[in-house]
Design an enzyme around this catalytic site. Structure first.
Site, PDB file in Angstrom:
ATOM      1  N   HIS A 156       0.841  -1.200   0.000  1.00  0.00           N
ATOM      2  CA  HIS A 156       0.000   0.000   0.000  1.00  0.00           C
ATOM      3  C   HIS A 156       0.878   1.253   0.000  1.00  0.00           C
ATOM      4  O   HIS A 156       2.059   1.180   0.330  1.00  0.00           O
ATOM      5  CB  HIS A 156      -0.913   0.036   1.236  1.00  0.00           C
ATOM      6  CG  HIS A 156      -2.130  -0.829   1.101  1.00  0.00           C
ATOM      7  ND1 HIS A 156      -2.105  -2.166   1.416  1.00  0.00           N
ATOM      8  CD2 HIS A 156      -3.392  -0.559   0.673  1.00  0.00           C
ATOM      9  CE1 HIS A 156      -3.317  -2.678   1.204  1.00  0.00           C
ATOM     10  NE2 HIS A 156      -4.111  -1.732   0.747  1.00  0.00           N
ATOM     11  N   LYS A 160      -0.401   4.740   4.721  1.00  0.00           N
ATOM     12  CA  LYS A 160      -1.256   3.783   5.434  1.00  0.00           C
ATOM     13  C   LYS A 160      -0.725   3.544   6.847  1.00  0.00           C
ATOM     14  O   LYS A 160       0.474   3.349   7.036  1.00  0.00           O
ATOM     15  CB  LYS A 160      -1.334   2.462   4.657  1.00  0.00           C
ATOM     16  CG  LYS A 160      -2.307   1.474   5.284  1.00  0.00           C
ATOM     17  CD  LYS A 160      -2.723   0.384   4.320  1.00  0.00           C
ATOM     18  CE  LYS A 160      -3.641  -0.616   4.978  1.00  0.00           C
ATOM     19  NZ  LYS A 160      -4.899  -0.013   5.435  1.00  0.00           N
TER      20      LYS A 160
HETATM   21  P1  NAD Z   1      -6.955   9.379   5.430  1.00  0.00           P
HETATM   22  O1  NAD Z   1      -6.035   9.573   6.587  1.00  0.00           O
HETATM   23  O2  NAD Z   1      -6.636  10.051   4.133  1.00  0.00           O
HETATM   24  O3  NAD Z   1      -8.448   9.863   5.836  1.00  0.00           O
HETATM   25  C1  NAD Z   1      -9.041   9.648   7.069  1.00  0.00           C
HETATM   26  C2  NAD Z   1      -9.824  10.923   7.406  1.00  0.00           C
HETATM   27  O4  NAD Z   1     -10.638  10.680   8.557  1.00  0.00           O
HETATM   28  C3  NAD Z   1      -8.901  12.105   7.732  1.00  0.00           C
HETATM   29  O5  NAD Z   1      -9.253  13.237   6.940  1.00  0.00           O
HETATM   30  C4  NAD Z   1      -9.160  12.338   9.225  1.00  0.00           C
HETATM   31  O6  NAD Z   1      -9.022  13.701   9.606  1.00  0.00           O
HETATM   32  C5  NAD Z   1     -10.602  11.865   9.332  1.00  0.00           C
HETATM   33  N1  NAD Z   1     -11.032  11.567  10.714  1.00  0.00           N
HETATM   34  C6  NAD Z   1     -10.345  10.941  11.701  1.00  0.00           C
HETATM   35  N2  NAD Z   1     -11.086  10.902  12.832  1.00  0.00           N
HETATM   36  C7  NAD Z   1     -12.275  11.517  12.541  1.00  0.00           C
HETATM   37  C8  NAD Z   1     -13.453  11.807  13.296  1.00  0.00           C
HETATM   38  N3  NAD Z   1     -13.559  11.464  14.579  1.00  0.00           N
HETATM   39  N4  NAD Z   1     -14.479  12.453  12.673  1.00  0.00           N
HETATM   40  C9  NAD Z   1     -14.382  12.822  11.377  1.00  0.00           C
HETATM   41  N5  NAD Z   1     -13.270  12.595  10.619  1.00  0.00           N
HETATM   42  C10 NAD Z   1     -12.252  11.933  11.196  1.00  0.00           C
HETATM   43  O7  NAD Z   1      -7.087   7.803   5.242  1.00  0.00           O
HETATM   44  P2  NAD Z   1      -7.676   6.992   3.974  1.00  0.00           P
HETATM   45  O8  NAD Z   1      -6.547   6.573   3.082  1.00  0.00           O
HETATM   46  O9  NAD Z   1      -8.818   7.740   3.384  1.00  0.00           O
HETATM   47  O10 NAD Z   1      -8.177   5.656   4.701  1.00  0.00           O
HETATM   48  C11 NAD Z   1      -9.134   5.712   5.754  1.00  0.00           C
HETATM   49  C12 NAD Z   1      -9.447   4.306   6.230  1.00  0.00           C
HETATM   50  O11 NAD Z   1     -10.133   3.583   5.193  1.00  0.00           O
HETATM   51  C13 NAD Z   1      -8.232   3.444   6.602  1.00  0.00           C
HETATM   52  O12 NAD Z   1      -8.544   2.651   7.723  1.00  0.00           O
HETATM   53  C14 NAD Z   1      -8.041   2.566   5.370  1.00  0.00           C
HETATM   54  O13 NAD Z   1      -7.394   1.340   5.651  1.00  0.00           O
HETATM   55  C15 NAD Z   1      -9.487   2.340   4.991  1.00  0.00           C
HETATM   56  N6  NAD Z   1      -9.705   1.924   3.584  1.00  0.00           N
HETATM   57  C16 NAD Z   1     -10.612   0.934   3.392  1.00  0.00           C
HETATM   58  C17 NAD Z   1     -10.923   0.532   2.106  1.00  0.00           C
HETATM   59  C18 NAD Z   1     -11.971  -0.523   1.903  1.00  0.00           C
HETATM   60  O14 NAD Z   1     -12.276  -0.890   0.732  1.00  0.00           O
HETATM   61  N7  NAD Z   1     -12.595  -1.015   2.982  1.00  0.00           N
HETATM   62  C19 NAD Z   1     -10.297   1.135   1.007  1.00  0.00           C
HETATM   63  C20 NAD Z   1      -9.376   2.158   1.251  1.00  0.00           C
HETATM   64  C21 NAD Z   1      -9.093   2.552   2.552  1.00  0.00           C
END
Ligand code: NAD
Length: 269
Positions: A156, A160
């Protein structure tokens, strides 16, 4: 049928922005977006942030208002935030699509408890290809005996924060299910130093991080004289966003309970 109203908590994140864009592209309505209270993005327009033009919705810190305005809320944030969001789903009865990975056992229990009061669709990966891969891996693990060492390899992007990825762990679970063993008892998550020889029947994990890789997973079945490798490569995170919107439309209005992508995609294991 009226268009589905979809809220996005963590709308300023990589996935959050992709989700807002895909809600608009799918012809659904963006119902609101939240971010952490300290975020410099508060007050900005949710649509402009996602590059889809002005939606007339400001990024807020109070996730409860996003739940109240939505039929279903998408959460791709952080493990601790996701448990709080699952609680809000339970309190408001709104549906939740949960994509956050890296939840520990207690956090997972909190999500399961919330699913008694609201429909929650929880998946480590929303792509069709990975969900098909899960059933292929279970099938291969069932047919190939312990002579075939199973290793799960994932890569990744550099940002991450959890490892191995939620998808790698789900693939490990699928392999363990095929072998009728407990993953927790038989997994080798890290190797370093003088590890000794590989234990027959263990499921190994290896993690790579770098650049902008959206997500790559391989499950390798290695025996003496041959190797079977099942690989999925996501070339854009839009594939996860599209799957999550599909899941959101499916789960909105369902009775309380915990659902996963097998329910949505009708993939028979
Ligand atoms: P990222 O860090 O870019 O985004 C996460 C966002 O959540 C940030 O902007 C952060 O400020 C916000 N956040 C944190 N706590 C919060 C709260 N209490 N209230 C509101 N906002 C809050 O991360 P990302 O790359 O977008 O990934 C996010 C998650 O999604 C990770 O756990 C990743 O592994 C997961 N993910 C899952 C899939 C899937 O298909 N299931 C795909 C991609 C990513």
């Amino acid at each position: 049928m009226a268009e589905t109203k979809i809220g996005v908590v963590g709308c300023g994140g990589r996935m959050g922005r992709a989700l807002v864009g895909e809600i608009v592209a799918a012809g659904c309505r963006v119902a609101g977006g939240s971010e952490v209270p300290a975020s410099p993005l508060l007050g900005q327009d949710v649509g402009e942030l996602a590059g889809v033009g002005t939606l007339g919705l400001k990024v807020v810190a109070d996730a409860a208002t996003v739940f109240q305005a939505s039929d279903v809320v998408l959460d791709f944030t952080l493990a601790a935030a996701s448990t709080a969001h699952a609680k809000l789903a339970a309190e408001t009865g709104r549906a939740l699509v949960l994509g956050t990975t890296g939840l520990d056992r207690a956090q997972g229990d909190a999500v399961r408890a919330a699913a008694k009061h609201a429909p929650i669709l929880w998946a480590a990966n929303f792509s069709l290809g990975v969900n098909l891969l899960l059933s292929l891996v279970e099938n291969a693990a069932q047919r190939l005996g312990e002579d075939y060492d199973i290793e799960v390899l994932e890569m990744h992007h550099r940002h991450k924060v959890d490892a191995p990825s939620g998808t790698a762990l789900a693939l490990g679970e699928a392999a363990a299910k095929g072998r009728a063993i407990e993953l927790a008892a038989r997994s080798q998550r890290v190797r370093d130093g003088h590890t000794g020889a590989r234990k027959a029947g263990d499921i190994g994990f290896a993690t790579l991080r770098g650049g902008d890789v959206a997500g790559e997973h391989s499950v390798i079945f290695a025996a003496a004289g041959e190797r079977l490798e099942l690989t999925h490569r996501a070339t854009t995170r839009l594939v996860f966003a599209r799957g999550a919107i599909h899941a959101a439309r499916w789960v909105a209005g369902k009775p309380p309970g915990l659902y996963d992508m097998r329910n949505v995609l009708d993939l028979k294991r």
